[in-house]
Each structure stands twice: as structure tokens, then as C-alpha cells.
Write a protein that holds these residues in place. Structure first.
Motif, PDB file in Angstrom:
ATOM      1  N   THR A  43       0.824  -1.201   0.000  1.00  0.00           N
ATOM      2  CA  THR A  43       0.000   0.000   0.000  1.00  0.00           C
ATOM      3  C   THR A  43       0.851   1.241   0.000  1.00  0.00           C
ATOM      4  N   HIS A 173      -4.800   3.285   7.912  1.00  0.00           N
ATOM      5  CA  HIS A 173      -4.999   2.862   6.531  1.00  0.00           C
ATOM      6  C   HIS A 173      -4.602   1.383   6.380  1.00  0.00           C
ATOM      7  N   GLU A 174      -3.435   1.044   6.874  1.00  0.00           N
ATOM      8  CA  GLU A 174      -2.954  -0.332   6.729  1.00  0.00           C
ATOM      9  C   GLU A 174      -3.821  -1.303   7.525  1.00  0.00           C
ATOM     10  N   HIS A 177      -6.614  -2.659   5.511  1.00  0.00           N
ATOM     11  CA  HIS A 177      -6.184  -3.774   4.646  1.00  0.00           C
ATOM     12  C   HIS A 177      -6.060  -5.055   5.459  1.00  0.00           C
ATOM     13  N   GLU A 194      -7.812   0.519  -1.817  1.00  0.00           N
ATOM     14  CA  GLU A 194      -7.121   1.740  -1.382  1.00  0.00           C
ATOM     15  C   GLU A 194      -8.110   2.844  -1.016  1.00  0.00           C
ATOM     16  N   ALA A 197      -9.451   1.909   2.366  1.00  0.00           N
ATOM     17  CA  ALA A 197      -8.433   2.034   3.416  1.00  0.00           C
ATOM     18  C   ALA A 197      -8.242   3.508   3.766  1.00  0.00           C
ATOM     19  N   TYR A 245      -4.385   8.053  -4.524  1.00  0.00           N
ATOM     20  CA  TYR A 245      -5.202   7.633  -3.378  1.00  0.00           C
ATOM     21  C   TYR A 245      -6.346   8.614  -3.151  1.00  0.00           C
TER      22      TYR A 245
HETATM   23 ZN   LIG Z   1      -3.363   0.938   1.098  1.00  0.00          ZN
END
Ligand SMILES: [Zn+2]
Length: 478
Positions: A43, A173-174, A177, A194, A197, A245
């Protein structure tokens, strides 16, 4: 979690770990028809300029060794000081409860996250090469291992691990995922994984206002809008750029919140996360792609902190018709919404007799305005017990007229040729809008072009929510 940074010990232990990993892999391969496959979800929302300072070493002299912290859904390894680690866990827990509610699937096992502020305090070999590379570039990555049944490809287990720098936003964000990878085995196509996220890091309970990084607002408003097709169908790679993003997030934000589209968005997302072959953007939204493109472009053009797609959703349902001299077309226009259907279909040059009744306010304690933005001549009757005809002013003096949500700053100054509170119109024709125009107060309206007339109360696009009142309109062909 080791805290030693003795390279010899670290090397020995990473070697031991490698052997153990290889052994377990061989055992798994031998024992059943189940195999492990490593799926990398790379990512790395590239860090935003404004965040750079935060990726530097902690400013205090004290060195924080990596430690482990646990909460209901997370195992966090981090060199952040305890108070910041606790705060991060709190944010991650809030987010996980929001997203697991949204997707209707509780998180099954703790999500493991390595969150790094100062790489030099971590032992060598603490991270796999992909994780280390992303941390070194100031970003993040989620590595998901899935256990699949050989032959059928059915996923029977998954384990996701996050490696991220401690910049605000990136661990969240991660973690989205990681939640998707671990609970669904897939994270969906790039635009969805994405986009969602990024949503994860901005998500607030019961809130659909744009509340993103100010840098993203400036970027989106100063760029040529990216088309829907370019976002959904492009062969883009994950971790490409924070600019990409922004577009993906904006599309997901629109589809997840706009009442015209959100019903279909959640099932589509679940289908994508479960890798169902019939779950594609085209199959779900194909028949609405013109509408989505129109609203997406509109969203990007008016994008700002505080903008609400729920209040500005386009009305695709109202029926429009021609007015005659005996059968007028009537409508009601609310102050707190974007463009609304007048239901009047016109030809350029047609002249109508127009009556407008009602009044509106641009804030809780704003003046009462007539439909043409002038202080209303006959204010609302005073409320019971009030001795003034401006009841809201009185309320404010009482000290409790604050709105429930804090006002977000306007990133892009709103410029308009019209007076605030003025009734303005726009012509919609074949998914194109004319320039907006003021509706005159002299009781006549001359159609400037062919099409459907849409109307609204003039006001900054990100400040509609606290508007009050409505006006009723009647159009009669002259
Ligand atoms: Zn990501």
C-alpha cells in the motif's frame, strides 16, 4: 518482542525464525491439501508533505525501545511512547468497530501491527524486506498470508501483518487492509481496497462530511478531475502515489454516502472482498455510470472540508414537465440542500410568471431572508414566551446554540457572483450544467436555455448543513 539491537543476536534470531518458517511451511505442505500462499497487499500511501516532520525521530532525548501493547483487536509492536501507543490503539479500535459494523463481519483474531517512529531503535531483522522497504520510504505495507485448499483455491485461513511508520493515518490505513485480508482473504481491486483504506483513516461514526487531509482538498481542487473510468478500470499499482489515493478515496466516499448509490455499494464491496466473479463495478453500477460520473465530477468541483454528499445528492427521480398558463408547476426548495428539482421543463426564451413564498436562514442565528437574499419583511411570528422576533438570537444569548459538530475550515475560498441567500438556478441538459443564474425578484423568469431547471439557496457548498427554512415556488407560462 526483542528489544536488543545487538546485530549478532538479531541475525541469529532472524536466522532461527527463517528456519522455523521453512519448517512449518514444509509441514503444512506435507500434512494436507492445504497450502500457504503469500499475497502482498502493498500500500504505502506515500507520506504527505505536511506529515513529514512526524516521521522524524521523537524530539525528546529519551529513546523508546519497541514494546508490545494489546487491545481487543490489535497486537501492536511499537517504539512510540506509551501514551501515544495507547492513543493509537484507541483510534484503531474505534476504526475497527466502525468498519466491522459497516461490512457486517466482526474481526476474528487480533491484527498484528508494527508501527515505527525511529527505525534505529529496532533490532536488525525485525521486519521482512517488504516491510522494511516501506518503512524506510516513510509509508506502510500489509502482508497477508492466506491458507488455501489446493485444487479448489478456497481460503480457509488468513493472517495479516502491518508494517507502517507512525505517521497519523498510515497505521489506520494499513489496519483496514489487514482487517479485510484477515477476515475476507481478499482486499478487492486497487480502487476499492485503497479507497476504503483511506476512508478508514477518516471514518467517524454517523458522519458523512468530507473530513480528509487538507492537502488532499488542495490537490483535488487544483487538478484536472480524473474520470470514473480512469479510476475503476486503470491498471494502476498499489502504493503508486498519494495523489491517486485521493481520487480513489473520493469515489468510495461518494458511493458509500450518497443515497443514490450507497444501497448497492456495500454488497458490491462485500462481493469484491469475497472475490465473487459477478461483483464488478460494471455489473452493479453499469446502468448508472452516467449519473455516477456526473455526481463524481460535481463532487470534485465543489470538494472541500465539510462538504456533505448526503445534502447534495442529485435528484434523478423527480419528473419534469412543461408549465402552461392554467396548470402551473410547483416545487419546494430547502435552504440546506444542494441543487433541487424545480420539476419545470423549459425551452430557451420561454417566459414564466413566478411566485415565491417563504423564507430561510443561513445559520442557526442568521437573519431571516426572503427567497432573493434580502432581510425578510415579515419575520416569523415570535415563539411562545419570546419577546423578540429573532428567537434564535435569544437562544444564543442563553449560551447554548452551538452546533453539535465543529465547523471545519474552508480550504478553498468560495467565490460567487450572487448574494448569499439568493434563489439561484441552473439548467440541466444531457448530464451537462449551465452556468448558474439568479432568479429575479420581479415575478418573471425567462428560461436561459433548454432543459430541466434546478434551484438552490445560494451559500458555500460546505456550509449547507446549518441552513434553515424553505421556499415554495409556482411557475406559470406567461
Ligand atoms: Zn493501502
Amino acid at each position: 518482542m526483542k528489544t536488543s539491537n545487538n546485530p549478532l543476536r538479531a541475525n541469529r534470531s532472524s536466522f532461527r525464525r527463517l528456519i522455523a518458517l521453512l519448517l512449518s511451511l514444509v509441514l503444512v505442505l506435507l500434512s494436507s491439501g492445504v497450502t500457504w500462499a503469500q499475497a502482498k497487499v502493498i500500500t504505502g500511501s506515500k507520506e504527505k508533505a505536511a506529515d513529514k516532520s512526524k516521521s522524524k525521530k521523537a524530539s525528546s532525548d529519551e529513546v523508546n525501545r519497541p514494546r508490545d501493547y494489546r487491545s481487543a483487536n490489535f497486537l501492536l509492536h511499537t517504539d512510540l511512547p506509551k501514551d501515544e501507543a495507547d492513543e493509537l490503539l484507541k483510534r484503531l479500535e474505534t476504526m475497527i468497530s466502525l468498519i466491522s459494523k459497516y461490512w457486517g463481519r466482526p474481526n476474528k483474531q487480533p491484527l498484528e501491527c508494527f508501527v515505527v517512529r525511529d527505525l534505529s531503535v529496532w533490532p536488525q531483522g525485525a521486519f521482512p524486506p517488504e516491510g522494511l522497504a516501506k518503512i524506510e520510504e516513510g509509508a506502510g505495507v500489509t502482508l497477508t498470508q492466506t491458507r488455501v485448499v489446493r485444487g479448489t483455491g478456497e481460503i480457509v485461513g488468513a493472517k495479516a501483518t502491518v508494517y507502517a511508520v507512525a505517521n497519523r493515518g498510515i497505521p489506520q490505513h494499513e489496519a483496514v487492509h489487514a482487517y479485510c485480508g484477515q477476515n475476507f482473504g481478499h482486499t478487492g481491486p486497487i480502487w476499492y481496497s485503497e479507497g476504503m483504506a483511506e476512508m478508514g483513516q477518516y471514518w467517524r461514526a454517523g458522519e458523512s462530511r468530507v473530513n480528509c487531509h487538507p492537502e488532499a482538498v488542495r490537490y483535488i481542487r487544483n487538478s484536472e478531475p480524473k474520470s470514473l473510468n480512469a479510476i475503476v478500470n486503470a491498471r494502476e499499482i498499489t502504493g503508486d502515489s498519494w495523489e491517486n489515493y485521493c481520487w480513489r478515496w473520493a469515489l468510495c466516499h461518494l458511493l458509500a454516502n450518497n443515497p443514490n448509490y450507497y444501497d448497492r455499494f456495500r454488497p458490491l464491496g462485500l462481493g469484491l472482498l469475497m472475490d465473487k466473479p459477478d461483483a464488478t463495478f460494471e455489473s452493479v453500477y453499469g446502468s448508472m455510470s452516467k449519473e455516477i460520473s456526473f455526481e463524481y465530477l460535481f463532487f470534485l468541483q465543489h470538494f472541500d472540508l465539510g462538504y456533505e454528499v448526503t445534502l447534495t445528492a442529485w435528484d434523478w427521480k423527480s419528473k419534469f414537465r412543461k408549465a402552461t398558463s392554467s396548470v402551473p408547476v410547483t416545487c419546494t426548495i430547502e435552504a440546506n440542500r444542494g441543487w433541487q428539482a424545480s420539476k419545470l421543463l423549459v425551452k430557451a426564451g420561454e417566459v414564466f410568471e413566478l411566485t415565491a413564498e417563504g423564507s430561510w436562514q443561513l445559520s442557526d442565528d442568521g437573519s431571516l431572508l426572503n427567497p432573493f437574499g434580502e432581510e425578510a419583511e415579515s419575520p416569523k411570528p415570535a415563539k411562545e414566551g419570546a419577546t423578540t422576533n429573532k428567537p434564535n438570537k435569544l437562544k444564543k444569548a442563553g449560551g447554548k446554540a452551538e452546533s453539535k459538530t465543529e465547523e471545519l475550515p474552508t480550504m478553498i475560498p468560495y467565490r460567487s457572483p450572487f448574494k448569499s441567500g439568493q434563489l439561484v438556478g441552473v439548467m440541466f441538459n444531457d448530464y451537462e450544467l449551465s452556468e448558474p443564474f439568479a432568479i429575479p425578484s420581479d415575478g418573471t423568469f425567462t428560461a436561459p436555455a433548454d432543459g430541466q431547471l434546478f434551484l438552490r439557496c445560494e451559500e458555500s457548498w460546505n456550509k449547507l448543513a446549518d441552513n434553515k427554512g424553505k421556499v415554495s415556488l409556482k411557475f406559470k407560462l406567461k
